[in-house]
Write a protein that holds these residues in place. Structure first.
Motif, PDB file in Angstrom:
ATOM      1  N   GLN A 130       0.704  -1.148  -0.066  1.00  0.00           N
ATOM      2  CA  GLN A 130       0.090   0.062   0.027  1.00  0.00           C
ATOM      3  C   GLN A 130       0.821   1.365   0.218  1.00  0.00           C
ATOM      4  O   GLN A 130       0.559   2.167  -0.834  1.00  0.00           O
ATOM      5  N   THR A 133       2.493   1.703  -3.480  1.00  0.00           N
ATOM      6  CA  THR A 133       1.352   2.232  -4.327  1.00  0.00           C
ATOM      7  C   THR A 133       1.172   3.645  -4.108  1.00  0.00           C
ATOM      8  O   THR A 133       0.970   4.406  -5.163  1.00  0.00           O
ATOM      9  N   CYS A 136       3.842   5.831  -5.595  1.00  0.00           N
ATOM     10  CA  CYS A 136       3.834   5.826  -7.147  1.00  0.00           C
ATOM     11  C   CYS A 136       2.845   6.878  -7.596  1.00  0.00           C
ATOM     12  O   CYS A 136       3.140   7.562  -8.573  1.00  0.00           O
ATOM     13  N   LEU A 153       3.644   3.088 -12.535  1.00  0.00           N
ATOM     14  CA  LEU A 153       2.902   2.401 -11.405  1.00  0.00           C
ATOM     15  C   LEU A 153       2.961   0.757 -11.689  1.00  0.00           C
ATOM     16  O   LEU A 153       3.552   0.141 -10.672  1.00  0.00           O
ATOM     17  N   ALA A 154       2.748   0.360 -12.924  1.00  0.00           N
ATOM     18  CA  ALA A 154       2.696  -1.166 -12.989  1.00  0.00           C
ATOM     19  C   ALA A 154       3.957  -1.810 -13.083  1.00  0.00           C
ATOM     20  O   ALA A 154       4.203  -2.863 -12.238  1.00  0.00           O
ATOM     21  N   VAL A 157       5.720  -0.847  -8.824  1.00  0.00           N
ATOM     22  CA  VAL A 157       5.195  -1.347  -7.370  1.00  0.00           C
ATOM     23  C   VAL A 157       5.744  -2.982  -7.274  1.00  0.00           C
ATOM     24  O   VAL A 157       6.325  -3.306  -6.370  1.00  0.00           O
ATOM     25  N   ILE A 256      -1.140  -5.737 -14.075  1.00  0.00           N
ATOM     26  CA  ILE A 256      -1.511  -4.286 -13.747  1.00  0.00           C
ATOM     27  C   ILE A 256      -1.788  -3.210 -15.084  1.00  0.00           C
ATOM     28  O   ILE A 256      -2.738  -2.484 -15.183  1.00  0.00           O
ATOM     29  N   GLU A 369      -0.963  -7.506  -4.565  1.00  0.00           N
ATOM     30  CA  GLU A 369      -0.552  -6.331  -5.292  1.00  0.00           C
ATOM     31  C   GLU A 369      -1.711  -5.881  -6.272  1.00  0.00           C
ATOM     32  O   GLU A 369      -2.065  -4.528  -6.288  1.00  0.00           O
ATOM     33  N   VAL A 373      -3.453  -2.360  -5.903  1.00  0.00           N
ATOM     34  CA  VAL A 373      -3.102  -1.364  -6.782  1.00  0.00           C
ATOM     35  C   VAL A 373      -4.444  -0.973  -7.599  1.00  0.00           C
ATOM     36  O   VAL A 373      -4.764   0.260  -7.691  1.00  0.00           O
ATOM     37  N   THR A 376      -6.780   1.146  -5.138  1.00  0.00           N
ATOM     38  CA  THR A 376      -6.100   2.484  -4.829  1.00  0.00           C
ATOM     39  C   THR A 376      -6.272   3.368  -5.816  1.00  0.00           C
ATOM     40  O   THR A 376      -6.496   4.554  -5.804  1.00  0.00           O
ATOM     41  N   LEU A 377      -5.661   2.945  -7.236  1.00  0.00           N
ATOM     42  CA  LEU A 377      -5.661   3.891  -8.346  1.00  0.00           C
ATOM     43  C   LEU A 377      -7.213   4.413  -8.605  1.00  0.00           C
ATOM     44  O   LEU A 377      -7.159   5.943  -8.804  1.00  0.00           O
TER      45      LEU A 377
END
Length: 411
Positions: A130, A133, A136, A153-154, A157, A256, A369, A373, A376-377
């Motif tokens: 977290q 993430t 990022c 990001l992808a 992380v 991701i 993950e 991800v 959160t995104l």
């Protein structure tokens, strides 16, 4: 018709594999493969070296063969359907590992990798995932638009998390990301990036030896301890570490990147995920994205070591088997309307991580993950949109793991 002519006719009807996806529907498995699967769950295909292994496209048949001890992952066996020339050319140069061993040898290797990937240890990492993430996404929001989700990001992380877990210095990530791609091109030639693959293997050998002298709380130190105890060689430990390093960032990063694109193209499902606080719903959404996208696009390769009767066919000993996860996860008998991304369906039996004793050793980490991800995104950048036309997105048709090379977004 003579037997010779009949055999030539049958041979001519065998389709080439791998098959290409249609540009108008890049999330879907190749249409020809879906049509084959609709007729029967396994069929013959022809691969790069002219051999004709069995292609498994049915969900039930795939699960059955994944769990069958008469099916081997040992790529040294006669009849094994290698991905490409590169994998065949290196088969006797690579030490045995959890990825290429059967029965007791596989159990021995897998036991050595179990400690860092237990459910309890991974659950304890959620706060770290977290935090990485959030860092990022902070950087994305503070930077210029458009931002590339893959680069920002992808990739970082899972790379930061697996580096920390293995005890690999993150500052070396550009080196191992580059060399991790050795042989991962879909049609890699025999001499593809041999020096790169050897450099990465030597890097892990040096790291194992360093951890023998200075152990820490990480997975490579665990392997180094096994070397010191005489359970495995340094080269075997390095091979296991290399496999974890590649699998730990390459596949999750691809998932991701293309997963974010699927969410952008399915805004109703994205909204359901964004607005949910239910951990079970969030977990199932990640499973459904895995089912829908099935990024391993050259199949899981196996060879029969005894005759196997399945779905009205006989797979003979010594015949190759390719279990393709994409059509299996789009099998309408297992998942009605498989072409729809649907977070309300139960996707718990999806085969993205394989099944049986050889299923992905790092699946709990990957799940954590993906869950963190995606959720959160969507929460932090709810107005995110694709910054280029969809038909300009560069898909990885030429890699063993499907995904996107870049994904520019704005908000």
């Amino acid at each position: 018709m003579s037997d010779t002519l009949a055999a030539e006719h049958v041979s001519a009807d065998i389709p080439e594999y791998p098959m290409e996806r249609e540009a108008r529907c890049p999330f879907a498995p190749p249409q020809a493969m879906l049509e084959m699967g609709a007729q029967k769950p396994l069929s013959r295909v022809r691969i790069w070296n002219g051999t004709t292994p069995w292609l498994i496209t049915g969900h039930e048949a795939a699960r059955t063969l994944f769990a069958d001890p008469r099916v081997s992952v040992d790529d040294r066996r006669e009849g094994f359907p290698h991905w490409n020339e590169h994998m065949l050319s290196t088969v006797n140069k690579r030490p045995r590992s959890v990825f290429t061993s059967d029965a007791e040898e596989h159990t021995r290797f897998r036991r050595m990798l179990s400690k860092p990937f237990t459910f309890r240890r991974v659950e304890g990492l959620r706060s770290v995932i977290q935090e990485v993430t959030n860092e990022c996404i902070d950087e994305i929001l503070a930077g210029p638009q458009p931002a590339d989700i893959v680069a920002k990001l992808a990739l970082p992380v899972p790379t930061k998390v697996i580096s920390d877990m293995l005890g690999v210095p993150y500052e070396d990530h550009e080196f191992f990301q580059e060399h991790a791609n050795a042989g991962l091109a879909r049609y890699a030639a025999a001499d593809a990036m041999q020096k790169g693959a050897m450099s990465l293997h030597q890097y892990l050998i040096n790291l194992v030896e360093e951890k023998q002298a200075n152990p820490a709380e990480d997975a490579v130190s665990d392997l180094a301890e096994r070397v010191s105890a005489g359970e495995i060689t340094v080269k075997e430990a390095a091979q296991l570490g290399t496999g974890l390093l590649i699998a730990g960032h390459e596949t999750t990063a691809n998932m991701i990147g293309i997963g974010v694109l699927a969410l952008l193209e399915n805004p109703e499902q994205a909204a359901l995920l964004r607005d949910s606080d239910d951990p079970k719903f969030i977990a199932n959404a990640a499973e459904e994205l895995m089912r829908y996208l099935s990024i391993i696009q050259n199949g899981q390769r196996r060879v029969a070591i005894e005759d196997i009767e399945i779905a009205g066919e006989t797979i003979r000993a010594g015949e190759g088997i390719i279990i393709d996860l994409a059509p299996a996860n789009w099998d309408a008998s297992a998942y009605p309307e498989p072409d729809k991304l649907d977070f309300t369906r139960d996707a718990g039996q999806q085969l993205g991580f394989g099944y049986g004793r050889h299923q992905c050793v790092g699946q709990q980490l990957a799940r954590a993950e993906l869950q963190i991800v995606f959720h959160t995104l969507l929460r932090r950048i709810p107005t995110m949109r694709l910054a280029i036309p969809f038909d300009e997105v560069p898909f990885k048709h030429d890699r063993l793991a499907y995904g996107v090379y870049e994904l520019p977004v704005a908000w």
